[in-house]
Design a protein around this motif. Structure first.
Motif, PDB file in Angstrom:
ATOM      1  N   LEU A 169      -1.085 -15.080  -0.115  1.00 43.48           N
ATOM      2  CA  LEU A 169      -2.290 -15.908  -0.813  1.00 43.48           C
ATOM      3  C   LEU A 169      -3.531 -15.740  -0.222  1.00 43.48           C
ATOM      4  N   GLY A 170      -4.532 -14.911  -1.098  1.00 40.49           N
ATOM      5  CA  GLY A 170      -6.235 -15.077  -0.821  1.00 40.49           C
ATOM      6  C   GLY A 170      -5.963 -13.662   0.119  1.00 40.49           C
ATOM      7  N   SER A 171      -5.245 -12.409  -0.128  1.00 39.91           N
ATOM      8  CA  SER A 171      -5.679 -11.491   0.134  1.00 39.91           C
ATOM      9  C   SER A 171      -6.023 -10.282   0.511  1.00 39.91           C
ATOM     10  N   GLY A 172      -7.264 -10.707   0.100  1.00 33.63           N
ATOM     11  CA  GLY A 172      -8.291 -10.422   0.683  1.00 33.63           C
ATOM     12  C   GLY A 172      -8.691  -9.080   0.781  1.00 33.63           C
ATOM     13  N   ALA A 173      -9.430  -8.332   1.762  1.00 32.60           N
ATOM     14  CA  ALA A 173      -9.030  -6.498   1.469  1.00 32.60           C
ATOM     15  C   ALA A 173      -7.720  -5.663   2.230  1.00 32.60           C
ATOM     16  N   GLY A 174      -6.378  -6.619   1.821  1.00 30.82           N
ATOM     17  CA  GLY A 174      -5.791  -6.271   1.799  1.00 30.82           C
ATOM     18  C   GLY A 174      -4.864  -5.893   2.626  1.00 30.82           C
TER      19      GLY A 174
END
Length: 196
Positions: free
Chosen positions: A56-61
């Motif tokens: 949830l909310g992976s940002g830059a992965g």
């Protein structure tokens, strides 16, 4: 110069973060999951092997990529910032990780019942703390912060018994009473939950 491993299984934080553009790299200590935390998290989330895990909310992965390299789970990262989704997809392609996918969207549009496990790294903190802002549009918004916490609590309450969650940092206000704390690590910052 940092030499890049051909495998994400053996990579460390400095090496991994060097894969990102400088602006993204500079945000790592605040926003991206440390490699060892990601490994601990996926070991708990995918104990059965082949689970479906939602970040949830992976940002830059970073969590998703490390998790995919260290498990048989199917990993999905959802992120509101399209530029971060693009970076994540490029890295997944570079490392030939076919069990990971990233979508540009909002977690409120996802049916949590489609997943066996969840990872949550304080994704809503950006609404109440402007340290290391992800972009110039960040602003303090306590109402949005609270609405996301309430939404995610409701969605977690609807998932099946046995569903697992790992939270990293934050107060875990999004975890409903229907979950029990199984364990914690990293001075209490990393918490492992299971639906009763």
């Amino acid at each position: 110069m940092i030499r890049i491993s051909t495998s994400l299984k053996a990579i460390g934080d400095e090496e991994f973060d060097s894969l990102y553009p400088m602006k993204i790299k500079m945000l790592s200590s605040t926003h991206w999951t440390p490699v060892e935390v990601a490994k601990k998290a996926i070991a708990f989330l995918d104990q059965k092997g082949g689970n479906s895990v939602l970040d949830l909310g992976s940002g830059a992965g970073k969590f998703c990529l490390i998790a995919a390299a260290n498990s048989d789970a199917k990993i999905l990262g959802v992120e509101q910032r399209e530029n971060l989704v693009q970076i994540s997809r490029k890295l997944a392609e570079k490392f030939k990780l076919d069990r990971v996918n990233f979508i540009h969207g909002d977690l409120k549009d996802l049916d949590f019942k489609n997943y066996d496990a969840f990872y949550f790294f304080n994704s809503f903190e950006e609404n109440i703390n402007l340290k290391d802002r992800l972009d110039k549009d960040n602003r303090i918004d306590f109402v949005q912060y609270r609405s996301y916490i309430d939404l995610i609590r409701r969605k977690f309450d609807e998932v099946a018994v046995g569903t697992r969650i790992v939270t990293y940092c934050g107060e875990a206000a999004e975890i409903p009473e229907s979950f029990r704390l199984v364990n914690s690590s990293n001075k209490g910052k990393l918490k492992f939950w299971e639906k009763k």
